[in-house]
Design a protein around this motif. Structure first.
Motif, PDB file in Angstrom:
ATOM      1  N   ALA A  12     -60.624 -26.320  12.198  1.00  0.00           N
ATOM      2  CA  ALA A  12     -62.058 -26.104  12.446  1.00  0.00           C
ATOM      3  C   ALA A  12     -62.875 -27.282  11.925  1.00  0.00           C
ATOM      4  N   GLY A  13     -62.493 -27.813  10.770  1.00  0.00           N
ATOM      5  CA  GLY A  13     -63.209 -28.963  10.210  1.00  0.00           C
ATOM      6  C   GLY A  13     -63.131 -30.188  11.107  1.00  0.00           C
ATOM      7  N   GLU A  72     -59.676 -16.713  16.520  1.00  0.00           N
ATOM      8  CA  GLU A  72     -61.067 -16.263  16.352  1.00  0.00           C
ATOM      9  C   GLU A  72     -61.717 -16.852  15.098  1.00  0.00           C
ATOM     10  N   GLU A  73     -60.975 -16.947  14.005  1.00  0.00           N
ATOM     11  CA  GLU A  73     -61.541 -17.510  12.774  1.00  0.00           C
ATOM     12  C   GLU A  73     -61.923 -18.973  12.952  1.00  0.00           C
ATOM     13  N   VAL A  74     -61.068 -19.734  13.621  1.00  0.00           N
ATOM     14  CA  VAL A  74     -61.356 -21.150  13.880  1.00  0.00           C
ATOM     15  C   VAL A  74     -62.590 -21.269  14.767  1.00  0.00           C
ATOM     16  N   LEU A  75     -62.644 -20.466  15.818  1.00  0.00           N
ATOM     17  CA  LEU A  75     -63.789 -20.518  16.737  1.00  0.00           C
ATOM     18  C   LEU A  75     -65.084 -20.118  16.037  1.00  0.00           C
ATOM     19  N   LEU A  76     -65.040 -19.086  15.217  1.00  0.00           N
ATOM     20  CA  LEU A  76     -66.247 -18.670  14.488  1.00  0.00           C
ATOM     21  C   LEU A  76     -66.674 -19.726  13.467  1.00  0.00           C
ATOM     22  N   ALA A  77     -65.710 -20.375  12.831  1.00  0.00           N
ATOM     23  CA  ALA A  77     -66.045 -21.431  11.862  1.00  0.00           C
ATOM     24  C   ALA A  77     -66.733 -22.598  12.557  1.00  0.00           C
ATOM     25  N   GLN A 102     -71.871 -11.971   6.784  1.00  0.00           N
ATOM     26  CA  GLN A 102     -70.478 -11.507   6.829  1.00  0.00           C
ATOM     27  C   GLN A 102     -69.515 -12.525   7.445  1.00  0.00           C
ATOM     28  N   MET A 103     -69.550 -13.734   6.964  1.00  0.00           N
ATOM     29  CA  MET A 103     -68.629 -14.752   7.454  1.00  0.00           C
ATOM     30  C   MET A 103     -67.212 -14.491   6.960  1.00  0.00           C
ATOM     31  N   SER A 104     -66.238 -14.885   7.776  1.00  0.00           N
ATOM     32  CA  SER A 104     -64.837 -14.850   7.349  1.00  0.00           C
ATOM     33  C   SER A 104     -64.629 -15.965   6.315  1.00  0.00           C
ATOM     34  N   LYS A 105     -63.499 -15.922   5.638  1.00  0.00           N
ATOM     35  CA  LYS A 105     -63.240 -16.957   4.639  1.00  0.00           C
ATOM     36  C   LYS A 105     -63.190 -18.351   5.279  1.00  0.00           C
ATOM     37  N   THR A 106     -62.567 -18.470   6.446  1.00  0.00           N
ATOM     38  CA  THR A 106     -62.500 -19.776   7.114  1.00  0.00           C
ATOM     39  C   THR A 106     -63.900 -20.269   7.463  1.00  0.00           C
ATOM     40  N   GLU A 107     -64.760 -19.389   7.935  1.00  0.00           N
ATOM     41  CA  GLU A 107     -66.146 -19.773   8.219  1.00  0.00           C
ATOM     42  C   GLU A 107     -66.833 -20.290   6.961  1.00  0.00           C
TER      43      GLU A 107
END
Length: 194
Positions: free
Chosen positions: A46-47, A100-105, A115-120
């Motif tokens: 994601a970064g 999904e976590e990568v896309l949301l981040a 309510q962000m995920s940890k990856t976000e």
């Protein structure tokens, strides 16, 4: 998508300065993932990808908002807000990124959200504190992130500073950023001063 593919993709599109920023965000997100027991691979990917659409044509970005039924409020903003959500749909629909976590981040790296995920959280913070950033007060935020043991505190402080900055410049604040600020102000995981 593998890391080396992501690096090649971003390197081919972004100016060198922005490409280097993306690599630093990825490295910083991995460091934070090590501290906070996050998924290093997701944070890194994601970064690397988060600013892929940073310099896309604004008209094209507006088309993507309509085509993919993104938040219609995005049509009131420029590339600073649009590039994350647009990048996420491009990565999913043109490059087959499905996590999904990568896309949301990628989507929320600029604005944050409740309510962000940890990856976000990791990518949101990494984008703000990567070593090339010289924003006034960034050292305090780095200290919070690396030494104070709370992602939520760090997100709250980043959101608060961002909102205050935008208000002083008479810039409209995107609703997800306000929601992020409010949510992390009251987060149970945030350590509050008594």
């Amino acid at each position: 998508m593998k890391t080396d593919e992501a690096v090649s993709l971003v390197k081919a599109k972004l100016p060198e300065k922005r490409f280097n920023h993306s690599l630093r965000v990825a490295e910083t997100a991995v460091k934070l993932a090590e501290i906070y027991d996050g998924d290093k691979d997701k944070a890194e990917l994601a970064g690397i990808l988060h600013d892929y659409s940073k310099y896309d044509d604004l008209g094209s970005m507006y088309q993507m908002v309509r085509q993919y039924d993104l938040d219609s409020d995005l049509l009131s903003y420029g590339s600073e807000i649009l590039h994350g959500p647009v990048c996420a749909v491009i990565m999913e629909n043109q490059f087959g990124v499905t996590d999904e976590e990568v896309l949301l981040a990628i989507k929320n790296h600029t604005t944050g959200r409740a309510q962000m995920s940890k990856t976000e959280k990791l990518v949101f913070i990494a984008d703000y504190i990567e070593p090339g950033r010289q924003t006034p007060g960034v050292e305090e935020i780095r200290d919070l992130a690396y030494n104070q043991g709370s992602l939520d505190n760090t997100i709250y402080e980043i959101s608060k500073r961002t909102v205050l900055y935008l208000i002083t410049k008479d810039i409209t604040v995107y609703n997800a950023t306000i929601a992020c600020l409010n949510y992390y102000n009251y987060s149970d995981e945030r350590v509050k001063d008594d």
